[in-house]
Design a protein around this motif. Structure first.
Motif, PDB file in Angstrom:
ATOM      1  N   TYR A  23       0.044  28.869 -45.706  1.00 48.22           N
ATOM      2  CA  TYR A  23       1.466  29.139 -45.587  1.00 48.22           C
ATOM      3  C   TYR A  23       2.040  29.500 -46.956  1.00 48.22           C
ATOM      4  O   TYR A  23       1.461  29.168 -47.988  1.00 48.22           O
ATOM      5  N   THR A  24       3.194  30.147 -46.923  1.00 46.10           N
ATOM      6  CA  THR A  24       3.935  30.414 -48.150  1.00 46.10           C
ATOM      7  C   THR A  24       5.161  29.523 -48.177  1.00 46.10           C
ATOM      8  O   THR A  24       5.685  29.130 -47.135  1.00 46.10           O
ATOM      9  N   LEU A  25       5.600  29.208 -49.355  1.00 47.06           N
ATOM     10  CA  LEU A  25       6.864  28.512 -49.570  1.00 47.06           C
ATOM     11  C   LEU A  25       7.464  29.131 -50.824  1.00 47.06           C
ATOM     12  O   LEU A  25       6.815  29.150 -51.866  1.00 47.06           O
ATOM     13  N   THR A  26       8.668  29.688 -50.703  1.00 47.75           N
ATOM     14  CA  THR A  26       9.281  30.398 -51.819  1.00 47.75           C
ATOM     15  C   THR A  26      10.606  29.760 -52.194  1.00 47.75           C
ATOM     16  O   THR A  26      11.492  29.628 -51.351  1.00 47.75           O
ATOM     17  N   LEU A  27      10.701  29.348 -53.464  1.00 47.83           N
ATOM     18  CA  LEU A  27      11.940  28.796 -53.996  1.00 47.83           C
ATOM     19  C   LEU A  27      12.741  29.947 -54.583  1.00 47.83           C
ATOM     20  O   LEU A  27      12.297  30.589 -55.533  1.00 47.83           O
ATOM     21  N   VAL A  28      13.905  30.210 -54.013  1.00 45.07           N
ATOM     22  CA  VAL A  28      14.770  31.299 -54.454  1.00 45.07           C
ATOM     23  C   VAL A  28      16.004  30.692 -55.106  1.00 45.07           C
ATOM     24  O   VAL A  28      16.737  29.931 -54.475  1.00 45.07           O
ATOM     25  N   MET A  61       0.687  36.401 -52.198  1.00 43.08           N
ATOM     26  CA  MET A  61       1.914  36.859 -52.846  1.00 43.08           C
ATOM     27  C   MET A  61       2.618  37.898 -51.978  1.00 43.08           C
ATOM     28  O   MET A  61       3.838  37.869 -51.826  1.00 43.08           O
ATOM     29  N   ASP A  62       1.836  38.803 -51.382  1.00 43.21           N
ATOM     30  CA  ASP A  62       2.422  39.779 -50.457  1.00 43.21           C
ATOM     31  C   ASP A  62       3.055  39.075 -49.261  1.00 43.21           C
ATOM     32  O   ASP A  62       4.125  39.470 -48.792  1.00 43.21           O
ATOM     33  N   ALA A  63       2.398  38.041 -48.772  1.00 40.90           N
ATOM     34  CA  ALA A  63       2.948  37.269 -47.655  1.00 40.90           C
ATOM     35  C   ALA A  63       4.260  36.591 -48.056  1.00 40.90           C
ATOM     36  O   ALA A  63       5.193  36.508 -47.246  1.00 40.90           O
ATOM     37  N   SER A  64       4.348  36.124 -49.301  1.00 41.79           N
ATOM     38  CA  SER A  64       5.581  35.495 -49.785  1.00 41.79           C
ATOM     39  C   SER A  64       6.734  36.489 -49.744  1.00 41.79           C
ATOM     40  O   SER A  64       7.836  36.173 -49.266  1.00 41.79           O
ATOM     41  N   TYR A  65       6.491  37.697 -50.248  1.00 41.75           N
ATOM     42  CA  TYR A  65       7.525  38.737 -50.205  1.00 41.75           C
ATOM     43  C   TYR A  65       7.863  39.129 -48.761  1.00 41.75           C
ATOM     44  O   TYR A  65       9.037  39.327 -48.423  1.00 41.75           O
TER      45      TYR A  65
END
Length: 158
Positions: A23-28, A61-65
């Motif tokens: 999974y991805t988890l992105t802190l924005v 990284m592509d999945a995160s975007y």
């Protein structure tokens, strides 16, 4: 990277690759660096950062975007993501998972586009609230690490 994780999961848990999930988890952070974008996952009854499943053979990284754009409308032009960390675990029932965690600061103000779940900005210095978010309060730990990676102490402008 994903292939290595799947092999490690099979070795440690004896499970098939269908049970190994990434999974991805992105802190924005907003452009000031003071607020973090959160998502209220109503089905799962959890408030967490933005994220989702990494597809087979997809670069994390592509999945995160991709997940970021799907869930919020934020694109690569709006933010530069940096790798923060990766966590992996084998659960008691044999499933193996990994979180690929990224962080970024918006380079401009954006209009959010909600996919399914409500989005909201929250003060990133509110440790008490962040400690109640994510799974077992891990979101607060990720925010601390993100500030360190981005070269700031909590509460200072990034």
């Amino acid at each position: 990277m994903r292939e290595v994780l799947q092999v490690l999961c099979r070795i440690t848990s004896g499970t098939s690759s269908e049970r190994n999930k990434m999974y991805t988890l992105t802190l924005v952070f907003d452009e000031s660096g003071h607020n973090i974008l959160l998502c209220n996952h109503a089905k799962r009854h959890i408030i967490n950062a933005i994220g989702g499943k990494v597809n087979d053979l997809e670069d994390p990284m592509d999945a995160s975007y991709r997940e970021l754009e799907e869930e919020t409308g934020i694109t690569r032009k709006d933010i530069e993501l940096k790798f923060l960390m990766q966590e992996s675990a084998t659960m008691w029932h044999g499933d193996c998972w990994s979180n690929y965690i990224t962080v970024g600061i918006l380079n401009k103000r954006v209009t959010l586009r909600e996919e399914k779940n409500p989005l909201f900005w929250w003060d990133a210095s509110d440790t008490e609230f962040l400690n109640s978010c994510g799974y077992e309060g891990d979101l607060e730990v990720y925010v601390k690490r993100a500030y360190y990676l981005l070269g700031s102490k909590r509460g200072e402008k990034i």
